[in-house]
Scaffold this motif. Structure first.
Motif, PDB file in Angstrom:
ATOM      1  N   ARG A 214       0.651  -1.660  -0.555  1.00 57.47           N
ATOM      2  CA  ARG A 214      -0.035  -0.487  -0.076  1.00 57.47           C
ATOM      3  C   ARG A 214       1.219   1.404  -0.093  1.00 57.47           C
TER       4      ARG A 214
ATOM      5  N   ARG B 298      -5.328   9.416 -10.031  1.00 59.23           N
ATOM      6  CA  ARG B 298      -6.096   8.398 -10.217  1.00 59.23           C
ATOM      7  C   ARG B 298      -6.936   7.617 -11.134  1.00 59.23           C
TER       8      ARG B 298
ATOM      9  N   LEU C 262      -4.636   4.341 -12.698  1.00 57.79           N
ATOM     10  CA  LEU C 262      -5.285   2.573 -12.655  1.00 57.79           C
ATOM     11  C   LEU C 262      -5.178   2.181 -13.736  1.00 57.79           C
TER      12      LEU C 262
ATOM     13  N   SER D 248      -5.492  -1.589  -6.456  1.00 60.40           N
ATOM     14  CA  SER D 248      -6.021  -0.373  -6.349  1.00 60.40           C
ATOM     15  C   SER D 248      -5.867   1.201  -7.039  1.00 60.40           C
TER      16      SER D 248
ATOM     17  N   GLU E 284      -7.720   4.495  -4.108  1.00 59.65           N
ATOM     18  CA  GLU E 284      -8.331   5.387  -3.869  1.00 59.65           C
ATOM     19  C   GLU E 284      -7.854   6.603  -3.283  1.00 59.65           C
ATOM     20  N   ILE E 285      -8.574   8.669  -3.470  1.00 62.39           N
ATOM     21  CA  ILE E 285      -9.406   8.719  -2.854  1.00 62.39           C
ATOM     22  C   ILE E 285      -8.651   8.800  -1.533  1.00 62.39           C
TER      23      ILE E 285
ATOM     24  N   ARG F  40      -9.506   9.280   2.427  1.00 65.08           N
ATOM     25  CA  ARG F  40     -10.249   9.453   3.420  1.00 65.08           C
ATOM     26  C   ARG F  40      -9.559  10.421   4.461  1.00 65.08           C
TER      27      ARG F  40
ATOM     28  N   PHE G  76     -13.469  13.007   2.072  1.00 60.71           N
ATOM     29  CA  PHE G  76     -12.186  12.605   1.356  1.00 60.71           C
ATOM     30  C   PHE G  76     -11.233  13.630   1.110  1.00 60.71           C
TER      31      PHE G  76
ATOM     32  N   LEU H 126      -3.618   9.841  -2.608  1.00 60.25           N
ATOM     33  CA  LEU H 126      -4.222   8.628  -2.848  1.00 60.25           C
ATOM     34  C   LEU H 126      -3.464   6.933  -1.993  1.00 60.25           C
TER      35      LEU H 126
END
Length: 144
Positions: A8, A32, A36, A42, A44-45, A47, A62, A67
């Motif tokens: 990650r 993002r 992709l 993956s 993702e924005i 949180r 968000f 990211l």
């Protein structure tokens, strides 16, 4: 990609002085989408934690500019090529990439200097990915 353990990564964009929150959000969404297109698991924005900043919609949950990307070490080179191109052609001052306790900050710097920094970052993380460890405990230990 499934043959390699996905890590990650946190990617944080810092806009130029005149970049507002809405523009940073749009840049984050566009980055993002480009990520992709690579072979990432993956993107993702991130949180936001805590209360919403002033002048934002109350429902926004968000964090513009950040990211979370799931990707194996073999995809890092292509990802960094994309990020280097991104910073040269967008109103972005820096892009910080964090993987576990290691991080690198890209900015509009000479290509040779950036290449050396990126090569060192990838080499460090390739060495870590080749070390036999329990993926679950490694993931817990390296979270930022």
């Amino acid at each position: 990609m499934s043959a390699h353990h996905a890590s990650r990564l946190f990617i944080s964009l810092t806009g130029l002085d005149d970049t507002d929150g809405e523009e940073l959000e749009q840049l984050t969404i566009a980055l993002r989408e480009r990520l992709l297109e690579l072979d990432v698991d993956s993107a993702e924005i991130a949180r936001r934690e805590g209360p919403a900043p002033a002048n934002t919609k109350s429902g926004e949950a968000f964090a513009a500019g950040t990211l979370l990307v799931g990707a194996g070490v073999p995809i890092l080179r292509g990802m960094f090529d994309l990020l280097k191109s991104w910073i040269e052609n967008r109103p972005v001052r820096t892009i910080k990439v964090s993987l576990g306790n290691d991080s690198i900050e890209l900015q509009a710097a000479p290509r040779a200097e950036q290449k050396q920094l990126v090569d060192a970052f990838i080499a460090r993380n390739e060495a870590l990915s080749l070390t036999p460890t329990d993926p679950i405990s490694t993931r817990d230990e390296t979270e930022v």
